[in-house]
Design a protein around this motif. Structure first.
Motif, short mmCIF file in Angstrom:
data_model
loop_
_atom_site.label_atom_id
_atom_site.label_comp_id
_atom_site.label_asym_id
_atom_site.label_seq_id
_atom_site.Cartn_x
_atom_site.Cartn_y
_atom_site.Cartn_z
N PRO A 355 0.81 -1.22 0.00
CA PRO A 355 0.00 0.00 0.00
C PRO A 355 0.84 1.27 0.00
CG PRO A 355 -0.10 -1.10 2.14
CD PRO A 355 0.67 -2.00 1.23
N HIS A 356 2.15 1.14 0.31
CA HIS A 356 3.00 2.32 0.33
C HIS A 356 3.42 2.75 -1.08
CE1 HIS A 356 5.51 -1.30 0.60
NE2 HIS A 356 6.48 -0.62 0.03
N LEU A 357 3.10 1.96 -2.10
CA LEU A 357 3.48 2.35 -3.47
C LEU A 357 2.29 2.90 -4.24
CD1 LEU A 357 5.82 -0.59 -4.64
CD2 LEU A 357 6.42 1.51 -3.43
N GLN A 358 2.53 3.95 -5.04
CA GLN A 358 1.53 4.46 -5.98
C GLN A 358 1.46 3.51 -7.17
OE1 GLN A 358 -0.19 7.37 -5.36
NE2 GLN A 358 0.91 7.14 -3.42
N GLN A 359 0.32 3.54 -7.89
CA GLN A 359 0.23 2.63 -9.04
C GLN A 359 1.29 2.97 -10.10
OE1 GLN A 359 -3.73 2.16 -10.70
NE2 GLN A 359 -3.29 0.08 -11.39
N GLU A 360 1.67 4.25 -10.20
CA GLU A 360 2.70 4.66 -11.17
C GLU A 360 4.10 4.19 -10.76
OE1 GLU A 360 0.50 6.56 -9.83
OE2 GLU A 360 -0.58 7.67 -11.37
N GLU A 361 4.20 3.63 -9.55
CA GLU A 361 5.49 3.04 -9.14
C GLU A 361 5.50 1.53 -9.40
OE1 GLU A 361 6.82 6.09 -5.62
OE2 GLU A 361 5.23 4.67 -5.15
N PHE A 362 4.49 1.08 -10.12
CA PHE A 362 4.40 -0.29 -10.62
C PHE A 362 4.51 -1.36 -9.53
CE2 PHE A 362 6.67 2.25 -14.03
CZ PHE A 362 5.48 2.65 -14.63
N PRO A 363 3.59 -1.33 -8.56
CA PRO A 363 3.68 -2.26 -7.44
C PRO A 363 3.69 -3.73 -7.86
CG PRO A 363 1.62 -0.96 -7.34
CD PRO A 363 2.48 -0.36 -8.40
N ALA A 364 2.89 -4.11 -8.87
CA ALA A 364 2.85 -5.53 -9.24
C ALA A 364 4.17 -5.96 -9.89
CB ALA A 364 1.67 -5.81 -10.17
N GLN A 365 4.72 -5.07 -10.71
CA GLN A 365 6.01 -5.37 -11.34
C GLN A 365 7.09 -5.51 -10.26
OE1 GLN A 365 6.00 -5.39 -14.86
NE2 GLN A 365 8.05 -6.22 -14.86
N ALA A 366 7.05 -4.60 -9.29
CA ALA A 366 8.05 -4.64 -8.21
C ALA A 366 7.89 -5.90 -7.36
CB ALA A 366 7.90 -3.39 -7.33
N LEU A 367 6.65 -6.28 -7.12
CA LEU A 367 6.42 -7.47 -6.29
C LEU A 367 6.88 -8.74 -7.02
CD1 LEU A 367 5.33 -8.73 -3.71
CD2 LEU A 367 3.00 -8.55 -4.65
N ALA A 368 6.60 -8.81 -8.32
CA ALA A 368 7.05 -9.98 -9.10
C ALA A 368 8.59 -10.05 -9.09
CB ALA A 368 6.53 -9.89 -10.53
N ALA A 369 9.23 -8.89 -9.19
CA ALA A 369 10.70 -8.86 -9.16
C ALA A 369 11.21 -9.31 -7.78
CB ALA A 369 11.20 -7.45 -9.48
N ALA A 370 10.56 -8.82 -6.73
CA ALA A 370 10.98 -9.18 -5.36
C ALA A 370 10.80 -10.68 -5.11
CB ALA A 370 10.18 -8.37 -4.34
N LEU A 371 9.75 -11.24 -5.67
CA LEU A 371 9.50 -12.69 -5.48
C LEU A 371 10.62 -13.50 -6.14
CD1 LEU A 371 7.52 -14.91 -4.49
CD2 LEU A 371 6.42 -14.78 -6.73
N TYR A 372 11.00 -13.08 -7.34
CA TYR A 372 12.09 -13.79 -8.01
C TYR A 372 13.37 -13.69 -7.18
CZ TYR A 372 15.88 -14.99 -11.06
OH TYR A 372 17.03 -15.58 -11.55
N LEU A 373 13.62 -12.49 -6.68
CA LEU A 373 14.83 -12.28 -5.89
C LEU A 373 14.81 -13.14 -4.62
CD1 LEU A 373 17.24 -10.45 -6.19
CD2 LEU A 373 16.01 -8.68 -4.95
N ASP A 374 13.66 -13.24 -4.03
CA ASP A 374 13.53 -13.98 -2.77
C ASP A 374 13.74 -15.48 -2.95
OD1 ASP A 374 12.67 -13.89 0.13
OD2 ASP A 374 11.26 -15.36 -0.68
N SER A 375 13.20 -16.05 -4.02
CA SER A 375 13.19 -17.51 -4.09
C SER A 375 13.39 -18.09 -5.47
CB SER A 375 11.85 -18.01 -3.54
OG SER A 375 10.80 -17.45 -4.30
N GLY A 376 13.60 -17.25 -6.49
CA GLY A 376 13.74 -17.79 -7.85
C GLY A 376 12.41 -18.21 -8.45
N VAL A 377 11.30 -17.86 -7.80
CA VAL A 377 9.98 -18.15 -8.36
C VAL A 377 9.63 -17.02 -9.33
CG1 VAL A 377 7.50 -18.29 -7.84
CG2 VAL A 377 9.17 -19.40 -6.33
N ARG A 378 9.27 -17.41 -10.55
CA ARG A 378 8.94 -16.39 -11.55
C ARG A 378 7.43 -16.25 -11.70
NH1 ARG A 378 11.34 -15.90 -17.57
NH2 ARG A 378 10.90 -18.12 -17.78
N ALA A 379 6.94 -15.02 -11.55
CA ALA A 379 5.52 -14.74 -11.73
C ALA A 379 5.37 -13.65 -12.79
CB ALA A 379 4.92 -14.28 -10.40
#
Ligand code: PLP
Ligand code: TYR
Length: 474
Positions: A355-379
Motif C-alpha cells: 500500500p506504500h506504493l503508488q500505481q505509477e510506481e508499478f507495485p505488481a512489477q516490483a512485487l514480481a521482481a521481489a519474489l524472483y529475488l527472494d526464491s527464484g519463483v517467476r511470476a
C-alpha cells in the motif's frame, strides 16, 4: 473429514531444476531490467510465469508424436485434430492456427470494421490488440464485482447483461460485429462464467443478430466450476457441460497451449459456412495450409490426444484443486489475493500487498521482481504495465486490479513446489515495507509488458533485504 487427493498421474521423466544463489538472482534480475519476461528460464527455479505452452504431456501424447503426418496438404493428423475438436467442442468448421492470437488475428480482420465496438468480459492483451489494430474499440461488459479482488462470487467472470444491452442501444447492433466472451476470464483472476449467463448473453445477442464468439482458451476449467457451483450440474460429466457451454456461441478462438495440454497450437472454430470460407483464405496468408495452420503434424496429434485427456474428470478436478491448495495457504496467512481462487492461477493483490506504493510506481512489477529475488519463483505482472496506454490520450490505463499472477502449469509441479511458493510469498509479505517501487526505463509501443525495462526507484534501496537467501544451492 475431507479426503485428500493425489495427482492422477505418476512421473515418468523428470527435468532437474536450477537454484541460483541470491547474488546470482540479483544479477539475473538486473540483466532482465526487472522484468520477469526477460529472465532466462535457466535462471528460474519454479516457473509460474504462465500456464501457456508449459503443460507436461502424457506418455500417450509423446507416443502420438511419432505418428504425426507431416504432409504439406491434407495431413492425417489434421483430420484427427479436426475430428477431436468437432466431437468435444461441437463446432461445424475448424481451422488450425499456430496459437490463439493467430485465430484472433483472422477473426478480427474478417469481422471488424473501423469504428466498431467489441464488448468483452474484461480485456485480454492480445485479443484487444487485434481488435484495436482493426479499428475497433473494446468495451468492458464484465460485472463490476470482477474489478474488486475481495468480493467472493461463484461466477465473477459473468457478463453484465445491462451493460451489454446499454451498449447495443447506444451504438446500435450494426456496430457490434460480435461479443467476445472469455471462459474463464484470465485478467479477472481466472474467474468463470455461469451456464445461465452464457445462455442469456447468447439469447440477448441473437435477438439483435449479433454473434457471440468465445475465447475458449480455458473452457474446460470453466466447465469444472459450473459442475462445482451451478445448480443442476453436479452430476454432469465435464464433457457434457463443455458441450452445452459452447453451444451458446457461434464460434471460438482457442489457444491450445492451455486447456488442450500442448506446448503450441490453436484453432478458430465456427458454425457459419461463409465465415469459414473467408477464414480459410486468411489462414493461408498468415498461418499455412488449412490442414496445418502453423502446426507440425506431430503437434496436431498431441493436441488431439490432449483434448481428450483434458476432459477427464479426475484430471480437471486435481488441476483446480492444486491451484486452490496454493491459494488457501496464502489466504490462511492473510496475504491479499484475488478471491475466490480462479482456475489457472493465484493472483496477489499488489495494491493491498504494497500500500506504500503508488500505481505509477508499478507495485505488481516490483512485487514480481521481489519474489524472483527472494526464491527464484517467476511470476507475471498483471496491472498497469499490462494494461498499456489509452490510445487517444496516451495516458497509462489504470486498471483497478494491480496483480501478480502465480500461474500454475498443468501436470508440471507437485504440491511441494506449491509449499515453497507459499513460503516465499508469505515471507515477502512479512517484510513488505522493504519493497520499493520501479521506474520504467524502456517502453515498447505495443504489448509493452513483454519487453519493457525497469530499475528500482531509489538507487540505494534493495527491493528486499539482501541477507535473506531463501532458496540457494549454497
Ligand atoms: C485468455 C487468453 N486469450 C488468448 C490468448 C492468446 O493465446 P496465445 O498465447 O496462444 O496466442 C491467451 C494467452 O496468450 C489467453 O490467456
Ligand atoms: N496467454 C498466455 C501468454 C500471454 C501472457 C501475457 C500476455 O499478455 C499475453 C499472452 C498467458 O496468459 O499467460
Amino acid at each position: 473429514m475431507k479426503r485428500r487427493m493425489a495427482e492422477p498421474y505418476k512421473i515418468k521423466a523428470v527435468e532437474p531444476l536450477t537454484m541460483l544463489t541470491y547474488e546470482e538472482r540479483k544479477e539475473a534480475l538486473k540483466q532482465a531490467g526487472f522484468n520477469t519476461f526477460l529472465i532466462d528460464s535457466a535462471d528460474v527455479y519454479i516457473d509460474l510465469l504462465t500456464d501457456s505452452g508449459t503443460s507436461a504431456m502424457s506418455d500417450r501424447q509423446w507416443g502420438a508424436l511419432m505418428v504425426g503426418d507431416e504432409a504439406y496438404a491434407g495431413s492425417k493428423s489434421w483430420k484427427k485434430l479436426e475430428a477431436a475438436v468437432r466431437e468435444i467442442y461441437g463446432y461445424k468448421y475448424i481451422l488450425p492456427t499456430h496459437q490463439g492470437r493467430g485465430a484472433e488475428n483472422i477473426l478480427s480482420q474478417l469481422k471488424i470494421k473501423p469504428g466498431d465496438y467489441v464488448p468483452g468480459n474484461m480485456y485480454f492483451t492480445t485479443t484487444r490488440a487485434h481488435q484495436e489494430l482493426n479499428g475497433a474499440t473494446f468495451v468492458d461488459i464484465i460485472i463490476n464485482e470482477a474489478h474488486d479482488s475481495s468480493i467472493e462470487l461463484p461466477f465473477k467472470g459473468n457478463v453484465d447483461l445491462q451493460k451489454l444491452s446499454n451498449l447495443i442501444q447506444n451504438v446500435g447492433p450494426e456496430r457490434i460485429p460480435y461479443v467476445c466472451v472469455a471462459i474463464t476470464v484470465n485478467m479477472a483472476g481466472g474467474q468463470p462464467v455461469s451456464m445461465q449467463n452464457l445462455r442469456e448473453v447468447y439469447e440477448l445477442c441473437h435477438r439483435y443478430g449479433i454473434d457471440v464468439m468465445f475465447d475458449a482458451t480455458r473452457c474446460v476449467e470453466n466447465a469444472y466450476f459450473i459442475k462445482e457451483r451451478e445448480a443442476g450440474y453436479s452430476n454432469h460429466k465435464i464433457k457434457d457441460i463443455l458441450k452445452e457451454m459452447l453451444s451458446y456461441s457461434d464460434g471460438c478462438t482457442m489457444s491450445g497451449k492451455k486447456d488442450c495440454l500442448v506446448n503450441i497450437g490453436g484453432f478458430l472454430a465456427m458454425n457459419d459456412e461463409d465465415l469459414y470460407a473467408r477464414s480459410r483464405e486468411l489462414v493461408v496468408v498468415y498461418e499455412g495450409m488449412p490442414s496445418y495452420g502453423g502446426m507440425s503434424g506431430r503437434d496436431m496429434e498431441a493436441m488431439a490426444q490432449g483434448i481428450y485427456e483434458s476432459i477427464d474428470d479426475h484430471y480437471i478436478s486435481h488441476r483446480i484443486e492444486q491451484v486452490r491448495y496454493l491459494g488457501q495457504q496464502l489466504i490462511d496467512a492473510d496475504v491479499p489475493i484475488v478471491r475466490p481462487v480462479g482456475g489457472h492461477a493465484v493472483y496477489l493483490d499488489a495494491k493491498q500487498f504494497l500500500p506504500h506504493l503508488q500505481q505509477e510506481e508499478f507495485p505488481a512489477q516490483a512485487l514480481a521482481a521481489a519474489l524472483y529475488l527472494d526464491s527464484g519463483v517467476r511470476a507475471m505482472e498483471r496491472g498497469i504495465i499490462s494494461a498499456g496506454r489509452n490510445k487517444e490520450t496516451g495516458e497509462h490505463n489504470k486498471p483497478r486490479l494491480e496483480l501478480v499472477r502465480l500461474t500454475i502449469p498443468r501436470r508440471v509441479y507437485t504440491n511441494s513446489h506449491m509449499d515453497v511458493v507459499a513460503d516465499s510469498v508469505i515471507s515477502l509479505f512479512e517484510k513488505r515495507n522493504q519493497i520499493s517501487g520501479l521506474r520504467m526505463d524502456y517502453e515498447p509501443p505495443t504489448l509493452r509488458f513483454f519487453n519493457a525495462r525497469f530499475s528500482p526507484l531509489s538507487e540505494n534501496q534493495e527491493l528486499i533485504a539482501a541477507e535473506e537467501n531463501v532458496v540457494s544451492t549454497q
